[in-house]
Design a protein around this motif. Structure first.
Motif, PDB file in Angstrom:
ATOM      1  N   PHE A 279       0.841  -1.212   0.000  1.00  0.00           N
ATOM      2  CA  PHE A 279       0.000   0.000   0.000  1.00  0.00           C
ATOM      3  C   PHE A 279       0.871   1.254   0.000  1.00  0.00           C
ATOM      4  N   LEU A 280       1.841   1.298   0.926  1.00  0.00           N
ATOM      5  CA  LEU A 280       2.685   2.499   1.052  1.00  0.00           C
ATOM      6  C   LEU A 280       3.566   2.704  -0.178  1.00  0.00           C
ATOM      7  N   ASP A 281       4.117   1.614  -0.711  1.00  0.00           N
ATOM      8  CA  ASP A 281       4.945   1.736  -1.931  1.00  0.00           C
ATOM      9  C   ASP A 281       4.107   2.287  -3.080  1.00  0.00           C
ATOM     10  N   THR A 282       2.913   1.749  -3.238  1.00  0.00           N
ATOM     11  CA  THR A 282       2.067   2.174  -4.366  1.00  0.00           C
ATOM     12  C   THR A 282       1.621   3.623  -4.189  1.00  0.00           C
ATOM     13  N   LEU A 283       1.296   3.968  -2.960  1.00  0.00           N
ATOM     14  CA  LEU A 283       0.883   5.343  -2.683  1.00  0.00           C
ATOM     15  C   LEU A 283       1.995   6.312  -3.083  1.00  0.00           C
ATOM     16  N   ASN A 284       3.210   5.940  -2.736  1.00  0.00           N
ATOM     17  CA  ASN A 284       4.373   6.755  -3.076  1.00  0.00           C
ATOM     18  C   ASN A 284       4.536   6.863  -4.598  1.00  0.00           C
ATOM     19  N   GLU A 285       4.417   5.723  -5.283  1.00  0.00           N
ATOM     20  CA  GLU A 285       4.541   5.725  -6.749  1.00  0.00           C
ATOM     21  C   GLU A 285       3.469   6.597  -7.403  1.00  0.00           C
ATOM     22  N   LEU A 286       2.311   6.650  -6.768  1.00  0.00           N
ATOM     23  CA  LEU A 286       1.198   7.407  -7.353  1.00  0.00           C
ATOM     24  C   LEU A 286       1.258   8.900  -6.992  1.00  0.00           C
ATOM     25  N   GLY A 287       2.289   9.299  -6.246  1.00  0.00           N
ATOM     26  CA  GLY A 287       2.500  10.722  -6.008  1.00  0.00           C
ATOM     27  C   GLY A 287       1.901  11.276  -4.725  1.00  0.00           C
ATOM     28  N   VAL A 288       1.642  10.404  -3.765  1.00  0.00           N
ATOM     29  CA  VAL A 288       1.160  10.912  -2.471  1.00  0.00           C
ATOM     30  C   VAL A 288       2.378  11.105  -1.566  1.00  0.00           C
ATOM     31  N   GLU A 289       2.542  12.304  -1.072  1.00  0.00           N
ATOM     32  CA  GLU A 289       3.712  12.600  -0.239  1.00  0.00           C
ATOM     33  C   GLU A 289       3.317  12.753   1.229  1.00  0.00           C
ATOM     34  N   GLY A 290       4.243  12.344   2.089  1.00  0.00           N
ATOM     35  CA  GLY A 290       4.037  12.543   3.529  1.00  0.00           C
ATOM     36  C   GLY A 290       3.064  11.568   4.166  1.00  0.00           C
ATOM     37  N   ALA A 291       2.825  10.428   3.511  1.00  0.00           N
ATOM     38  CA  ALA A 291       1.884   9.446   4.081  1.00  0.00           C
ATOM     39  C   ALA A 291       2.578   8.631   5.159  1.00  0.00           C
ATOM     40  N   GLU A 292       2.215   8.859   6.382  1.00  0.00           N
ATOM     41  CA  GLU A 292       2.829   8.119   7.487  1.00  0.00           C
ATOM     42  C   GLU A 292       1.768   7.630   8.447  1.00  0.00           C
TER      43      GLU A 292
END
Ligand SMILES: C[S@@+](CC[C@H](N)C(=O)[O-])C[C@H]1O[C@@H](n2cnc3c(N)ncnc32)[C@H](O)[C@@H]1O
Length: 338
Positions: A279-292
Motif C-alpha cells: 500500500f505504502l509503496d504504491t501510494l508513493n509511486e502514485l505521487g502521495v507525499e508525507g503518508a505516514e
C-alpha cells in the motif's frame, strides 16, 4: 475476491483439511444471499438471550474460555446465526454489531474450502464468494471509529460530512459515525453477507443510525469497472482491509481516486498485515507525499474465532477487550502531488 488458505494474522499456509460438507455448503449457497430475516434463535418471537460458549468449543483455541457475564443476544441474518457484540465509544456510547457465531464461522470457512476443492485443491485460488473475514469484528474498526468521533476537526463537523467506508465487514465504523450524526454514510463491501450484517445492525439494533446508512456492493480491487461513489463525499475510510498485498495496492489506488475527488482518506490497520508495505509503496509511486501511519489505540476483539479466520496466537483477539496498538493514516487532498 479473497485468496483463501491464510489466516489474516499470519503468512503461514494452513493445512486446509478439506472434508465433505455438501449439505452445509448447500445451506450457505441457498441462504447467504437471500434478504435478511429477523429470526430469533430457538423460534421465539423475541430475541433469544443465552450463553453461546457451549457452541464455541469446536474450532478455535484463541479465546473460547471467555465467559461473558452478560448473556449474548442472537439474531439470524441470511441464514447465518450471529451474536451481538457491544463496543464502547466516545460521544455515542454503546454500539452493537453482529458477529457470526463459532458454528456459523465454521460454515463460512467450509464454504471457502469447498470452493477451493472445486479448484482441484489448489491453495491460494481466488474465491469469488464466501470471504469469511467480514463476519467478525477487527481491532482497527474501533480505532477508526474512535478517531472520527474524537478528533475535534471531525467530531465537531460530523453532521456536515458524508462518508464512504470500504470493506465495512460487521459495520462498526459506518454505524458509529452515523450514530455520531454524520450526514450520510455509504457502507461498502464485496461480500453481501457483510452488508446484510451492517444493514441489520443499523436497522434493528442501533436504530438511530438507520436512516443515515446506505449499503453498496463494491469490490475495491475492481478499479476498472467499479468507481468509488465519491459524489458529494467528504471522507473515504477503511479498517483492517489490507490483509493481502493485492488489496494494499488496490487500496492505494482507491486512496488516490478519493484524494483526486477532494476527499479525505482515513485508514486503520492492525499490526502485521501483509498489504501495508505494498500500500505504502504504491501510494508513493502514485505521487502521495508525507503518508505516514501513526500509532493509535485499537481494541482487541473477544468473540470466538475460527482458526482459519484468526490463527492461533493472533494479536487481534483476547478473552476480554484490551487496548492494542493500531496504525492509522489520515490523508488530505493536498498530499497528492502532480
Ligand atoms: C478483516 S475484515 C475487516 C472488516 C471491518 N472493516 C472491521 O475492521 O471489522 C475485511 C473486510 O474487507 C472486505 N474485503 C476484502 N477484500 C475486499 C475487496 N476486494 N473489496 C471489498 N471488500 C473487501 C471483506 O469482505 C471484509 O468485510
Amino acid at each position: 475476491m479473497l485468496v483463501f488458505g491464510f489466516s489474516l494474522d499470519t503468512t503461514t499456509p494452513y493445512h486446509l483439511g478439506l472434508s465433505s460438507i455438501h449439505q452445509r455448503q448447500q445451506f450457505l449457497r441457498t441462504t447467504t444471499f437471500l434478504p435478511s430475516v429477523a429470526v430469533p434463535v430457538g423460534g421465539d418471537d423475541v430475541l433469544t438471550s443465552h450463553d453461546d460458549n457451549n457452541n464455541d468449543n469446536n474450532n478455535n483455541n484463541n479465546n473460547n474460555s471467555s465467559k461473558n457475564s452478560n448473556p449474548a443476544l442472537f439474531h439470524t441474518v441470511q441464514g447465518v446465526v450471529c451474536r451481538e457484540v457491544t463496543n464502547e465509544l466516545p460521544v455515542i456510547g454503546t454500539v452493537a454489531v453482529l458477529e457470526a457465531t463459532a458454528d456459523s464461522q465454521e460454515d463460512l470457512v467450509n464454504e471457502c474450502l469447498e470452493l477451493e476443492e472445486e479448484e482441484e485443491f489448489e491453495i491460494g485460488v481466488d474465491v469469488a464468494e464466501g470471504d469469511p473475514y467480514g463476519a467478525v469484528l477487527w481491532p482497527a474498526a474501533w480505532a477508526v471509529s474512535n478517531y472520527m468521533l474524537s478528533r475535534p476537526d471531525l467530531r465537531d463537523n460530523l453532521n456536515s460530512l458524508s462518508i464512504v467506508e470500504l470493506g465495512t465487514g460487521t459495520g462498526l465504523v459506518s454505524i458509529s459515525v452515523a450514530m455520531g450524526g454524520a450526514k450520510r454514510v455509504i457502507a461498502t463491501d464485496y461480500e453481501p453477507l457483510a452488508l446484510a450484517l451492517t444493514r441489520y445492525a443499523a436497522d434493528n439494533i442501533n436504530s438511530s443510525s438507520s436512516s443515515r446508512i446506505e449499503t453498496q456492493l463494491l469490490d475495491l480491487c475492481d478499479l476498472e469497472q467499479q468507481p468509488l461513489p465519491v459524489q458529494g463525499i467528504d471522507i473515504v475510510c477503511a479498517a483492517d482491509i489490507m490483509y493481502e498485498p493485492k488489496t494494499g495496492v488496490a487500496m492505494a489506488h482507491r486512496a488516490v481516486e478519493a484524494l483526486r475527488n477532494n476527499c479525505r482518506v482515513i485508514i486503520g490497520d492492525s499490526p502485521g498485515r501483509a498489504g501495508r508495505p505494498a500500500f505504502l509503496d504504491t501510494l508513493n509511486e502514485l505521487g502521495v507525499e508525507g503518508a505516514e501511519f501513526q500509532e493509535t489505540i485499537g481494541k482487541t476483539c473477544s468473540g470466538p474465532r475460527n482458526d482459519l479466520i484468526c490463527g492461533k496466537g493472533s494479536t487481534s483477539v483476547s478473552d476480554t477487550p484490551q487496548e492494542l496498538s493500531v496504525a492509522l493514516l489520515d490523508l488530505k487532498p493536498n498530499m497528492l502531488k502532480g
